[in-house]
Every structure is written in C-alpha cells, then in structure tokens.
Design a protein around this motif. Sequence first.
Motif, short mmCIF file in Angstrom:
data_model
loop_
_atom_site.label_atom_id
_atom_site.label_comp_id
_atom_site.label_asym_id
_atom_site.label_seq_id
_atom_site.Cartn_x
_atom_site.Cartn_y
_atom_site.Cartn_z
N HIS A 56 110.95 17.30 -5.06
CA HIS A 56 111.15 16.08 -5.95
C HIS A 56 112.75 16.16 -5.92
O HIS A 56 113.16 16.86 -6.70
CB HIS A 56 110.56 16.07 -7.05
N LYS A 59 114.43 17.38 -9.46
CA LYS A 59 114.24 18.43 -9.75
C LYS A 59 114.91 19.53 -9.15
O LYS A 59 115.09 20.60 -9.44
CB LYS A 59 112.80 18.74 -9.91
N PRO A 381 108.54 14.72 3.99
CA PRO A 381 108.54 13.40 3.66
C PRO A 381 109.35 12.95 2.45
O PRO A 381 109.29 11.76 1.85
CB PRO A 381 107.01 13.17 3.23
N PHE A 382 110.05 13.84 1.83
CA PHE A 382 110.43 13.64 0.45
C PHE A 382 112.01 12.84 0.32
O PHE A 382 112.40 12.62 -0.67
CB PHE A 382 110.70 14.80 -0.16
N PRO B 9 101.87 11.91 3.30
CA PRO B 9 102.50 12.94 2.71
C PRO B 9 103.61 12.37 1.86
O PRO B 9 104.29 11.22 2.17
CB PRO B 9 102.94 13.88 3.92
N GLY B 10 104.14 12.96 0.90
CA GLY B 10 105.06 12.40 -0.07
C GLY B 10 105.03 12.92 -1.48
O GLY B 10 104.67 14.16 -1.87
N THR B 11 105.45 12.13 -2.36
CA THR B 11 105.54 12.44 -3.72
C THR B 11 104.72 11.52 -4.54
O THR B 11 104.76 10.13 -4.27
CB THR B 11 106.88 12.32 -4.28
N TYR B 13 103.26 9.38 -7.54
CA TYR B 13 103.41 8.94 -8.80
C TYR B 13 102.24 8.29 -9.46
O TYR B 13 101.74 7.44 -8.95
CB TYR B 13 104.59 8.05 -8.78
N VAL B 41 107.24 8.00 0.40
CA VAL B 41 107.56 8.92 1.51
C VAL B 41 108.89 8.29 2.14
O VAL B 41 109.16 7.20 2.16
CB VAL B 41 106.47 8.59 2.47
N LYS B 43 111.80 7.59 0.92
CA LYS B 43 112.24 6.54 0.00
C LYS B 43 111.40 5.36 0.08
O LYS B 43 112.09 3.99 -0.73
CB LYS B 43 113.84 6.31 0.11
N ASN B 44 110.31 5.22 0.57
CA ASN B 44 109.57 4.00 0.66
C ASN B 44 108.30 4.31 -0.46
O ASN B 44 107.85 5.44 -0.36
CB ASN B 44 108.78 3.62 2.05
N ASN B 63 102.02 13.66 -12.00
CA ASN B 63 103.10 12.73 -11.65
C ASN B 63 104.10 13.43 -11.02
O ASN B 63 104.38 14.73 -11.62
CB ASN B 63 103.44 12.31 -13.04
N GLU B 64 104.48 13.06 -9.97
CA GLU B 64 105.86 13.42 -9.22
C GLU B 64 105.41 14.88 -8.53
O GLU B 64 106.32 15.57 -8.14
CB GLU B 64 106.97 13.94 -10.31
N PRO B 66 104.58 16.83 -5.26
CA PRO B 66 104.50 16.56 -4.04
C PRO B 66 102.90 16.90 -3.25
O PRO B 66 102.32 17.70 -3.76
CB PRO B 66 105.38 17.95 -3.07
N VAL B 67 102.60 15.93 -2.34
CA VAL B 67 101.22 16.00 -1.89
C VAL B 67 101.35 15.98 -0.27
O VAL B 67 102.35 15.28 0.30
CB VAL B 67 100.35 14.86 -2.22
#
Lengths: 455, 77
Positions: A56, A59, A381-382, B9-11, B13, B41, B43-44, B63-64, B66-67
């Motif tokens: 992230h 962080k 993907p970040f 995949p992504g972050t 929330y 993902v 920025k989307n 929360n927040e 990475p998955v």
Amino acid sequence: MAFSRLLIANRGEIAVRIQRAARELGMTTIQVYSAADEDSLAVKMADKAINIGPPHAAKSYLNIAAILEAAETTGAEAIHPGYGFLSENADFAEAVEAAGLVFVGPTASTIRTMGDKAAARAAAEKAGVPVVPGSAGRVADFAQARAAAAEIGYSVMIKASAGGGGRGIRVVESAEGLEAAFDQAGAEAKAAFGDSGLYLEKFIARARHVEVQVLGDGRDAIHCYERECSLQRRRQKVWEEAPALALKPNVREALCACAVRLAKSVAYRGAGTLEFLYDDATERFYFIEMNTRIQVEHPVTEMATGVDLVREMLRVAAGAPLAYTQSAIRLRGHAIEARINAEDPAQNFRPSPGTVSDYRAPGGAGTRFDTLLYQGYQVPPFYDSLIGKLIVWDETREAALARMRRALTELIVEGIATTAPLHQELVEDEAVRAGAFHTRWLEDWLSSRQRRAAS
Amino acid sequence: MAQILSPLPGTFYRKPAPDKPPFKSEGDSVAVGDVIGLIEVMKNFVEVHADAAGKVAKFIADNEEPVMAGQPLVEVS
C-alpha cells in the motif's frame, strides 16, 4: 552540495530512468521499494535496495518517515522523487532538506506556490503570462457568479476552488442554466472536498493541451520548447508529441518566452512544466498550471532537443549552473510517445496486472522504450498501470509516425493485456495522422468506436 | 458458513472513504448483492458484492490489506 549517493523515492519505469542518469554521472544508486516491488527491474538494477514497507503506497512510497530512515541507513546524500507519489509534496521537500539531504527539485516554497491553483494563477498573471479569463478568485454567491459570467462571456466553466479529478465542474452555455449548475457544482464540491467554494473560467471548447518544458538552476531558467498532449482519456495523457502541431513560429516563441518569464519570476530550480490550453481558432494560449517535477512524457522533449532532462536535474541539484544557454537548445525533427499501460482497451481499459509470460522490446534507429518490464515479471496490482513508454524520433512527423507503426509491431507483451492495440489503431487514424485533434477528441473517438462495435 | 472471495488482486478497503464507517461490521446481516468492500486495482476502485446471504461472522482480510484474486475476504454464517 555535490553528492554521489542518490536515493530514488519512486518505482517503475521512472526509477529505472533516474538510475540511468545517475549512473552516467558516476553516482551510486539506492532504490527504495515496497514488499510488492522486491522483484522489480529498478531493484535489480540499483547498486543498493532497501525495503520501506508494505505494498500500500501510503505505507511505503508515500511514507516520509520510512524514506528518510532508509536514506539515513544507506548513507544517501540526495533524494530524487520522480513523478507522482511525493514529488510535489512541499512537506517532503522540506523534510529532506531538514535532514541535511538534497531534494532533487525546486524549493518547498516554489512547490507550495505553484501547487496551489489560485496562487499559481496569480504568479502567472504577475509575470505577464495569459491565463484563462475568469473570476478574480472565488465568487462569494450566485449574484457574483452571474456578474462574473456576464463579464467573461458564455460558455463558462464553474470549477471547485479546492478541486481535482474533474469533480465540482460544470460547463454552462448561457445565463439560463447558470443558477442550477452553480448550485449543483457547489453541492458536489462540498461533498467531495468539504469546501463549496467555486470560481469561474471561460470554457474553451476545442483546446489543445500544450506544455512548455523549463529547466532552472535557481538563478537562470531556459525552455526546451513544448510538447502537445491533446490525446487524453479521463484527463490522463495517452499519446504525446514534441513539438506541438499547430503552433506558428511566432506563437511558439511567445509561448516559450512566457514560460521562461514565469520560471524566472519564481527562481525555478530543476525541471518543470507549464501547462497551457491552446485555442486553434484564435491562436491564443492560456496558462493552466505548473508541474514542479519531471513528467512522464519528458522523453519526447529529450528526443527532439537532445537534452538529458533527468541528468540536468541531478547536475543542478548538486549545485552546478545550467549546462545550456537558451541559444544552445535547438528543436530538431519530431518525437512521439505512446504510453503502454497494463489495461485492456477492448474491455473499457480494465486493469490487467499479472505475469508477463513473453516480452520483446522494440529497438532500432530513433526508437526508445522506457519500461519496467522483463520476461517473467509479475506486474503488481497496487500501482499505476503504466508499464512502458514507446518513444520514436525522426526528421519529420510523417516519418516518426511510420517509425511508431514499425516499433509497435516489434513490441511483444504476453500474459497481460496492454494498450498497444489502441496505439496501433491511432497510428493509422486519419485525424491523428493529420494532427486534427483536441483534448476531448480521443474520448469522442473511443465512444463512437464502441457504438460501431455494438451495432 | 460461506466465504466471499476477492474478485481481483489489489488492496482491500472496508470503508467507502477513510472518514466513513465500514460497509459492514461483524454481526451485520448481509444480502446477496450487498457491497462488503472495495478492491483498488491500479488506481481503479471495484466494489465487492456479497454472493451469499446471512450474517458477517468474521472479516478475514483487514482494511488496506493486499489481497490476491480468489482470496477469502469475509466469512458469512
């Protein structure tokens, strides 16, 4: 002020780009990375790499304390922020200098002044740079808005003072629609930014996006001519060129002279870009904003002028005067950049992270590919979807288009979707070939293409 | 017991915005189609919809965090 250990507080292709310039100057490169970027090209290429936190960005790449700690641990003497992330964060620039390090960029106070829309506009007006006609700052109420709109002349654009990302913006064609649009924009701005403050600007329907590259050493400033970035999708640039297409020589000289005046008026240090709208119909240009960093599309300027902008940023940051006088900067030929994103243009630009199973870079005369790719790399993907920039140069625009077409056929990226097929279509398009476009042209083109596909 | 998986995949929330309450908390009831979180993902932001109904038993992903695509986010009972 001279330094030899440079920390790169960024990732991706720009981190690679900065390392290349630093290495040519004999510097040691220190690359920070998040846990998601351990296998990145920038980490592999660096002399030294240090983990600064989880994937992230808040962080890791936006974590000022972690970056400064990494700088201390590794004995870095200077920090290059790249673009995005902390590159235009005045607090970061200040913290870097407070830690006794060199920030590769302008002073914190320049970043503050030019980063604030109203302050930048005021600085531009003071330097005699034309701005889009508009209200004098915020309008207090609807009565003021109506008076300002009448003075500017319709169509007008209502914009949020605290704005960004296209929210709180309304285009109004005549006085009848003003009140409803004013209320809507105010409510939207309040919801999005917690500030319902609005200002008005003249709406220029068919503008080109033209921007001037400047370089300064804190004493003197020069320009490296301009770029045109009119092909955009959702306010993101897709395809850029240098020089701009529609400028007559006298207009180009006036535009670039304006940009240098503004850069000198703030004693600019480093590489910066002044963005303008250019109206073909009236041949007038209007300042919109300044970016106080290196930009994604800087290579088209490098190709068209032969100046290594990133190397010049580093030299100036180390206290050297500009290596060039204005008369030494010459435009030659034409350069085009196509942004290759990990997005699927056939599926409404859906992000496409994943493993690159096969990869081959384009090459040959007048061809440059700035990228973070290698075969087997897993695009995380970040972060931003930009995975490469294909830049071509040739003596004429027509020849550069032919080179772009050829280079695109050489690029192979398998395993993930990319925007290369979009560029293959654009390079064949009549309007693109004729340079007959404006900032909303690409979105119109994409939606009509979608309709054609659906029918 | 059913699990709601990340579609991408992504972050992950749990909230629509940093200063807003979470979409769902443990003990809340969930209907099929309810938004239980967002995945960022490149920025989307993509909404994650529940494909099972019941009560939120437990959030497996924070929360927040990475998955990966297919990673369990929530347990519904």
